[in-house]
Design an enzyme around this catalytic site. Structure first.
Site, PDB file in Angstrom:
ATOM      1  N   CYS A  40       0.809  -1.218   0.000  1.00 52.43           N
ATOM      2  CA  CYS A  40       0.000   0.000   0.000  1.00 52.43           C
ATOM      3  C   CYS A  40       0.835   1.256   0.000  1.00 52.43           C
ATOM      4  O   CYS A  40       2.048   1.237   0.171  1.00 52.43           O
ATOM      5  CB  CYS A  40      -0.951   0.028   1.191  1.00 52.43           C
ATOM      6  SG  CYS A  40      -0.102  -0.024   2.775  1.00 52.43           S
ATOM      7  N   CYS A 482      15.635  -9.743   0.600  1.00 50.79           N
ATOM      8  CA  CYS A 482      15.217 -10.582  -0.527  1.00 50.79           C
ATOM      9  C   CYS A 482      16.406 -11.023  -1.386  1.00 50.79           C
ATOM     10  O   CYS A 482      16.287 -11.955  -2.176  1.00 50.79           O
ATOM     11  CB  CYS A 482      14.176  -9.863  -1.381  1.00 50.79           C
ATOM     12  SG  CYS A 482      14.675  -8.236  -1.963  1.00 50.79           S
TER      13      CYS A 482
END
Length: 499
Positions: A40, A482
């Site tokens: 978001c 990541c």
């Protein structure tokens, strides 16, 4: 060199009136499966003066549309009363459906653009979230960007105390913790909440007489502060939202910082560090590579410049002889320009975008879904036929989009294809506010670079190294989880939040 500057200017100018799209080769389904997805964007504003909060919140959220396209919402404070509206759809569509804009005119507003994970597309999970008193009046509303890693245990604790949850989002845990502790005062309630929650979070919110914002102790998710005038403030996920409402950038909210207003000092914004010793900077490195709009600045670092430098750096890391450099619109273009600048190989905007195609193009078969991509982007064959081409993309996640891109170039008659990713190999999921596939679905976690080169069918393949990424960013004070599986905070339980 002059032509490169023209490309940059034209590239950035288009996003003032058109929605920024990261990798336009991805179909809508692939955006969920073959890309990391930000959950978001958040926006908030407060003024001691009268503001057109309806229009300004719309402008701010439109500038953050790339951070979430499934739903959006706003809460507005007017004369001590909070009104909330949220619905499925893009910002401009949702605002168009508001029957009485005057209802959403006040002196404070918060807003949210949402990316919804699969199976979680329920209106009760749309933000802003709000809490009511016994008279059915909203007394607290928040919008949250990030992910809590200990939300499940905190929810269980609160439920044991009799707190009722109405959504299946970790954001409601933040809301209920603040609500529970409001007897400590707003600042005290937020401080207690920050001491209990773990993970990544940037939050904006309001009570019936106060505005506030705060950020986690690692500053993983971005949050910037701006000012329209001496008594009007704006807080947002990215600086482009400040630009959209005519606010000047002041600074980034610090890790572990709470900013808030006080009803006894109208127009003054206060700052409080929840814990001076715990605060440290670990903003997500992928914000610069992929998520943020290129005309944003985060932690005083211009996103466009980082992306252009990444193209320059990967040329020096992995040079190649070629005739043309192309970038995957929109996110790969700045890096392609940087690669061309460093190498002397001409950049060409070969992939032509159709800006009139909507996200909701629905077709029943896989064959037809493949063709939708060609409606979005079409190559100028004369510019690449029988040429050696370097294609620059922001990242490779599952590899399906990259493989399709290679096929399109081969069908256009390209002689050689050299693929460059300006992010390091993505080998691990994110647990801190980004929706990524599981490790089993991350192609770089399961193939060597040589194996992936053969799978894609390209003549060469290179990824930007983690060390070169750190050099471009100017420090190692970022989250690289990541790429390295090393996270600033514990990842928590690897289970659905609320089964």
């Amino acid at each position: 060199m002059k032509s490169l500057d023209i490309h940059k200017s034209e590239y950035l100018k288009q996003f003032e009136t058109q929605t920024y799209g990261r990798n336009l080769f991805r179909t809508q389904e692939e955006e969920r499966l073959d890309a990391p997805n930000e959950e978001c964007g958040i926006f908030g504003m407060y003024s001691d003066n009268d503001l057109d909060t309806f229009s300004l919140s719309q402008f701010g959220l439109f500038a953050l549309q790339h951070r979430g396209q499934e739903a959006c919402g706003i809460s507005v404070l007017k004369n001590g009363r909070i009104t909330n509206m949220k619905d499925e759809g893009l910002v401009l569509d949702v605002y168009k459906e508001i029957p009485d804009p005057e209802t959403f005119m006040g002196n404070s507003a918060i807003g949210h653009t949402r990316y919804t994970t699969a199976g979680d597309k329920k209106k009760y999970n749309f933000q802003p979230f709000f809490a009511k008193n016994e008279y059915d009046q909203i007394i607290l509303s928040i919008a949250h960007n990030g992910n809590l890693t200990n939300a499940k245990e905190l929810k269980a604790e609160l439920e044991a105390e009799g707190v009722v949850f109405r959504a299946t989002s970790d954001s409601e845990v933040i809301l209920r913790l603040i609500q529970k502790n409001l007897d400590l005062g707003l600042r005290g309630a937020i401080k207690v909440t920050m001491e209990k929650i773990e993970g990544a979070y940037s939050v904006v919110g309001m009570t019936r007489n106060k505005f506030f914002a705060f950020r986690d102790f690692n500053g993983i998710r971005p949050l910037v502060l701006g000012a329209i005038d001496e008594k009007s403030y704006v807080v947002a996920s990215e600086s482009v939202a400040l630009d959209a409402v005519g606010a000047q950038y002041v600074r980034d909210i610090l890790p572990g910082e709470i900013v808030y207003t006080n009803e006894n000092e109208p127009g003054k914004l206060h700052s409080y560090m929840a814990d001076e010793e715990k605060g440290k900077q670990r903003i997500c490195s992928f914000e610069y590579i992929y998520f943020a709009r290129p005309d944003s600045s985060l932690e005083n670092i211009n996103v466009y410049e980082i992306r252009e430098k990444s193209g320059e750096k990967i040329w020096h890391q992995a040079p190649v002889e070629a005739d043309v450099v192309i970038g995957v619109p929109d996110s790969g273009v700045p890096a392609a320009i940087g690669f061309a600048k460093a190498s002397g190989i001409p950049f060409r905007p070969v992939l032509i975008k159709n800006r009139y195609i909507g996200r909701s193009f629905i077709v029943p078969t896989q064959e037809m879904r493949e063709r939708v991509v060609n409606l979005k982007l079409n190559p100028i064959i004369s510019e690449i036929k029988d040429k050696r081409v370097v294609i620059i993309d922001d990242s490779i996640v599952r590899g399906t989009t990259s493989k399709r891109l290679v096929k399109i170039l081969k069908d256009a008659g390209v002689k050689e294809i050299h693929f460059r990713s300006v992010s390091p190999p993505i080998i691990a999921p994110c647990y801190l506010g980004i929706d990524t596939p599981s490790k089993d679905d991350l192609i770089s976690a399961n193939m060597t670079t040589a194996e992936l080169r053969d799978y894609l069918g390209v003549d060469s393949l290179e990824f930007l190294s983690v060390e070169n990424l750190k050099e471009i960013l100017g420090s190692a004070n970022h989250c690289f989880g990541c790429f390295t599986e090393q996270y600033p905070v514990g990842k928590g339980e690897e289970v659905e939040l609320f089964n």
